[in-house]
Design a protein around this motif. Structure first.
Motif, PDB file in Angstrom:
ATOM      1  N   ILE A 167       0.860  -1.182   0.000  1.00 25.48           N
ATOM      2  CA  ILE A 167       0.000   0.000   0.000  1.00 25.48           C
ATOM      3  C   ILE A 167       0.893   1.228   0.000  1.00 25.48           C
ATOM      4  O   ILE A 167       1.696   1.425   0.917  1.00 25.48           O
ATOM      5  N   LEU A 168       0.778   2.054  -1.048  1.00 29.94           N
ATOM      6  CA  LEU A 168       1.603   3.250  -1.175  1.00 29.94           C
ATOM      7  C   LEU A 168       0.825   4.485  -0.720  1.00 29.94           C
ATOM      8  O   LEU A 168      -0.383   4.576  -0.950  1.00 29.94           O
ATOM      9  N   ARG A 169       1.526   5.398  -0.087  1.00 28.95           N
ATOM     10  CA  ARG A 169       0.913   6.681   0.236  1.00 28.95           C
ATOM     11  C   ARG A 169       0.559   7.388  -1.066  1.00 28.95           C
ATOM     12  O   ARG A 169       1.281   7.234  -2.065  1.00 28.95           O
ATOM     13  N   LYS A 170      -0.512   8.146  -1.088  1.00 29.08           N
ATOM     14  CA  LYS A 170      -0.997   8.740  -2.336  1.00 29.08           C
ATOM     15  C   LYS A 170       0.025   9.648  -3.009  1.00 29.08           C
ATOM     16  O   LYS A 170       0.010   9.811  -4.230  1.00 29.08           O
ATOM     17  N   ASP A 171       0.899  10.238  -2.212  1.00 28.48           N
ATOM     18  CA  ASP A 171       1.900  11.131  -2.784  1.00 28.48           C
ATOM     19  C   ASP A 171       3.268  10.476  -2.912  1.00 28.48           C
ATOM     20  O   ASP A 171       4.286  11.147  -3.032  1.00 28.48           O
ATOM     21  N   ALA A 172       3.306   9.139  -2.887  1.00 23.59           N
ATOM     22  CA  ALA A 172       4.582   8.415  -2.911  1.00 23.59           C
ATOM     23  C   ALA A 172       5.423   8.779  -4.135  1.00 23.59           C
ATOM     24  O   ALA A 172       6.634   9.031  -4.024  1.00 23.59           O
ATOM     25  N   LEU A 173       4.808   8.809  -5.314  1.00 21.00           N
ATOM     26  CA  LEU A 173       5.562   9.133  -6.527  1.00 21.00           C
ATOM     27  C   LEU A 173       6.109  10.556  -6.475  1.00 21.00           C
ATOM     28  O   LEU A 173       7.255  10.817  -6.857  1.00 21.00           O
ATOM     29  N   ALA A 174       5.285  11.482  -6.016  1.00 20.78           N
ATOM     30  CA  ALA A 174       5.704  12.884  -5.937  1.00 20.78           C
ATOM     31  C   ALA A 174       6.889  13.052  -4.994  1.00 20.78           C
ATOM     32  O   ALA A 174       7.802  13.847  -5.254  1.00 20.78           O
ATOM     33  N   MET A 175       6.891  12.298  -3.892  1.00 17.68           N
ATOM     34  CA  MET A 175       7.980  12.400  -2.925  1.00 17.68           C
ATOM     35  C   MET A 175       9.256  11.736  -3.458  1.00 17.68           C
ATOM     36  O   MET A 175      10.352  12.269  -3.296  1.00 17.68           O
ATOM     37  N   LEU A 176       9.113  10.591  -4.099  1.00 17.27           N
ATOM     38  CA  LEU A 176      10.287   9.860  -4.592  1.00 17.27           C
ATOM     39  C   LEU A 176      10.939  10.544  -5.791  1.00 17.27           C
ATOM     40  O   LEU A 176      12.146  10.408  -6.016  1.00 17.27           O
ATOM     41  N   VAL A 177      10.154  11.280  -6.581  1.00 15.95           N
ATOM     42  CA  VAL A 177      10.693  11.901  -7.791  1.00 15.95           C
ATOM     43  C   VAL A 177      11.439  13.200  -7.483  1.00 15.95           C
ATOM     44  O   VAL A 177      12.267  13.657  -8.284  1.00 15.95           O
ATOM     45  N   LYS A 178      11.173  13.792  -6.321  1.00 14.99           N
ATOM     46  CA  LYS A 178      11.796  15.072  -5.988  1.00 14.99           C
ATOM     47  C   LYS A 178      13.322  15.057  -6.056  1.00 14.99           C
ATOM     48  O   LYS A 178      13.923  15.985  -6.606  1.00 14.99           O
ATOM     49  N   SER A 183      18.296  17.467  -7.704  1.00 12.59           N
ATOM     50  CA  SER A 183      19.746  17.262  -7.699  1.00 12.59           C
ATOM     51  C   SER A 183      20.397  17.640  -9.033  1.00 12.59           C
ATOM     52  O   SER A 183      19.898  17.290 -10.106  1.00 12.59           O
ATOM     53  N   GLU A 184      21.524  18.338  -8.943  1.00 12.53           N
ATOM     54  CA  GLU A 184      22.305  18.647 -10.142  1.00 12.53           C
ATOM     55  C   GLU A 184      23.129  17.439 -10.574  1.00 12.53           C
ATOM     56  O   GLU A 184      23.488  17.303 -11.744  1.00 12.53           O
ATOM     57  N   THR A 185      23.442  16.572  -9.616  1.00 12.37           N
ATOM     58  CA  THR A 185      24.161  15.325  -9.903  1.00 12.37           C
ATOM     59  C   THR A 185      23.153  14.244 -10.299  1.00 12.37           C
ATOM     60  O   THR A 185      22.034  14.211  -9.785  1.00 12.37           O
ATOM     61  N   LYS A 186      23.550  13.364 -11.188  1.00 16.98           N
ATOM     62  CA  LYS A 186      22.653  12.306 -11.653  1.00 16.98           C
ATOM     63  C   LYS A 186      22.220  11.422 -10.487  1.00 16.98           C
ATOM     64  O   LYS A 186      23.039  10.903  -9.727  1.00 16.98           O
ATOM     65  N   VAL A 187      20.920  11.231 -10.346  1.00 12.47           N
ATOM     66  CA  VAL A 187      20.360  10.361  -9.313  1.00 12.47           C
ATOM     67  C   VAL A 187      20.012   9.017  -9.936  1.00 12.47           C
ATOM     68  O   VAL A 187      19.271   8.952 -10.919  1.00 12.47           O
ATOM     69  N   LEU A 188      20.561   7.948  -9.374  1.00 18.58           N
ATOM     70  CA  LEU A 188      20.297   6.608  -9.892  1.00 18.58           C
ATOM     71  C   LEU A 188      19.035   6.006  -9.291  1.00 18.58           C
ATOM     72  O   LEU A 188      18.313   5.269  -9.966  1.00 18.58           O
ATOM     73  N   PHE A 289      27.363  10.431  -9.164  1.00 18.41           N
ATOM     74  CA  PHE A 289      25.987   9.954  -9.032  1.00 18.41           C
ATOM     75  C   PHE A 289      25.554  10.044  -7.582  1.00 18.41           C
ATOM     76  O   PHE A 289      26.379  10.209  -6.673  1.00 18.41           O
ATOM     77  N   LYS A 290      24.259   9.910  -7.379  1.00 17.57           N
ATOM     78  CA  LYS A 290      23.692   9.868  -6.036  1.00 17.57           C
ATOM     79  C   LYS A 290      22.625   8.780  -5.966  1.00 17.57           C
ATOM     80  O   LYS A 290      21.927   8.512  -6.947  1.00 17.57           O
ATOM     81  N   ILE A 291      22.514   8.169  -4.790  1.00 22.64           N
ATOM     82  CA  ILE A 291      21.381   7.311  -4.465  1.00 22.64           C
ATOM     83  C   ILE A 291      20.842   7.861  -3.154  1.00 22.64           C
ATOM     84  O   ILE A 291      21.558   7.936  -2.159  1.00 22.64           O
ATOM     85  N   ILE A 292      19.603   8.303  -3.168  1.00 21.86           N
ATOM     86  CA  ILE A 292      19.077   9.128  -2.079  1.00 21.86           C
ATOM     87  C   ILE A 292      17.951   8.421  -1.326  1.00 21.86           C
ATOM     88  O   ILE A 292      17.088   7.764  -1.930  1.00 21.86           O
TER      89      ILE A 292
END
Length: 466
Positions: A167-178, A183-188, A289-292
């Motif tokens: 079960i995902l929170r309704k804003d899960a995609l919006a939060m994960l995409v931020k 980021s100016e550095t590539k996010v993996l 790169f970054k993994i956040i």
């Protein structure tokens, strides 16, 4: 030997103190900057990045309809839901076809990642469900293969890997995409906190009321999740050393995943292995790169509620950890691989993999001392008490941070029970996880047949609010 265990205990405590301080600073920094790009702006924007939610489904006929409707309810302007029917032998596909008015369509399927045979793609004739794509494939008993098929079928540049019963929170995609936008550095990849859904109440596919689990195993798993997600992963995110983005919820850059060959079918910890391989790939290319990780509870998943299923899961996790460290051993202590080789992998070897082994060795030496050499009870008491007190201290701090940021439990009874379990965990639960880890290591060493095993779940039906 006493000197070794004393030095190791001090080293272990210092490492976790450092991680705790870094986590606290990073959490404060996250919430201080959270208004820089408000999620509402992301939700309302027509120019945001597209995201494909990929969820494998195997014999999920009882709950598949409600689960898919839950995934489709995301508050995000540009997304699709890709359900991969992994050769289900029940009525999963039939229920999907009937409920969502699906028809088989001509689909340009490009196998950029090698995967099992795809039998067909289905789209809805009802425009209400135009964001749904169902892929039917042959089962090869591997979640990794099902996700790879989903990646091959996904149309967007970012994808979220999840389980169909999460079960995902309704804003899960919006939060994960931020992080990908900011980021100016590539996010993996980006990940967030996972919570145990056992005993929680859900309404129309969304969390209605959160309760601390009543089941023995689920209770202690919730403690583990709070400690590991808040206390550990925030620190490693700050150090850019994350090796694991949970398979229950993680957003990935699709092109990078395709470049490294997708998820490995032969891996028992496919989520950790993929992230480690992506990091290796970027180090080899000498690209930043970054993994956040973000400190938000965005996903609820059901934890194993009986001993057999719990041990099966933990044995697999331990085998996966050993396998991943062995696969990527060439990066250990090599400056070429940056934080991955010099900090993250050494930490997992010294503070994760070795701990169950050292605990067993310690017990053996205590027994030998007791029967043959005379036990140094003062030293044993000091070391044991120090480790116990520190262990409970770390968990209590994690709970404090959790309540400070999420206020997950509003019931005083739930909070009191949660705090009480902290003091029993080292005696009642930790020995079970240690046993499972040692068993997993043994299976890996003996090259026992790799079996994933079916993780039977009770589902959310009993906890749905009426």
């Amino acid at each position: 030997m006493e000197g070794f265990f004393g030095v190791y205990s001090i080293f272990y405590i210092l490492i976790y103190l450092a991680l705790g301080i870094i986590s606290f600073v990073e959490i404060r920094k996250y919430y201080a900057a959270s208004k820089f790009l408000n999620k509402d702006i992301v939700i309302k924007s027509n120019n945001t990045a597209g995201v494909s939610i990929i969820a494998p489904a195997f014999n999920e006929g009882k709950t598949i309809v409600s689960n898919v409707k839950s995934l489709l309810s995301q508050e995000y302007p540009k997304f699709e839901v890709v359900i991969v029917n992994d050769g289900s032998s029940d009525d999963t596909l039939e229920k999907l076809i009937a409920e969502f008015e699906l028809v088989k369509v001509d689909f340009f399927y490009q196998e950029r990642i090698k995967a099992a045979v795809v039998r067909g793609h289905y789209k809805s004739t009802n425009p209400i469900y135009n964001k749904l794509l169902v892929v039917d494939k042959v089962n090869v008993k591997s979640k990794a293969d099902a996700v790879n098929v989903g990646v091959n079928s996904a149309k967007h540049s970012l994808f979220v890997c999840t389980d169909v019963d999460c079960i995902l929170r309704k804003d899960a995609l919006a939060m994960l995409v931020k992080p990908f936008i900011e980021s100016e550095t590539k996010v993996l990849a980006s990940g967030a906190a996972i919570r145990i859904s056992n005993s929680c109440e859900f309404k129309e596919g969304m969390l209605y009321k959160s309760h601390y689990p009543k089941n023995f195993f689920a209770r202690f798993q919730e403690l583990e999740y709070i400690r590991s997600f808040l206390y550990g992963r925030m620190a490693w995110s700050r150090l850019n050393g994350l090796l694991l983005v949970s398979g229950a919820l993680g957003m990935f850059d699709k092109n990078t995943v395709i470049e490294v060959g997708g998820y490995r079918e032969d891996s028992l910890g496919e989520d950790m292995e993929l992230v480690t391989r992506m990091r290796e790939h970027m180090h080899e290319k000498k690209e930043k790169f970054k993994i956040i990780y973000i400190p938000e509870s965005l996903c609820w998943t059901e934890g194993p509620s009986d001993k057999t299923i719990f041990l099966r899961q933990r044995v697999r996790w331990a085998r996966g950890l050993a396998q991943n460290l062995w696969m990527h051993r060439k990066m250990l202590f090599r400056p070429k691989y940056g934080t991955t080789g010099m900090m993250a992998l050494p930490y997992f070897v010294l503070c994760e993999f070795l701990v169950p082994i050292l605990e067993l060795v310690g017990i053996v030496f205590v027994l030998l001392d007791l029967f043959f050499f005379g036990l140094n009870t003062q030293f044993l008491l000091i070391v044991t008490s120090s480790v116990y007190l520190f262990y409970t201290f770390v968990t209590l701090i994690s709970i404090y941070l959790d309540q400070l940021t999420y206020k997950q439990y509003s019931s005083i009874k739930d909070i009191f029970t949660l705090l009480l379990m902290v003091f029993f965990e080292p005696f009642l639960y930790h020995p079970i996880t240690t046993y499972a880890s040692l068993k997993g290591y043994y299976f890996f060493l003996m090259k026992k047949e790799k079996k994933w095993g079916e993780m039977t779940r009770t589902g959310f039906n009993e906890s749905i609010a009426r």
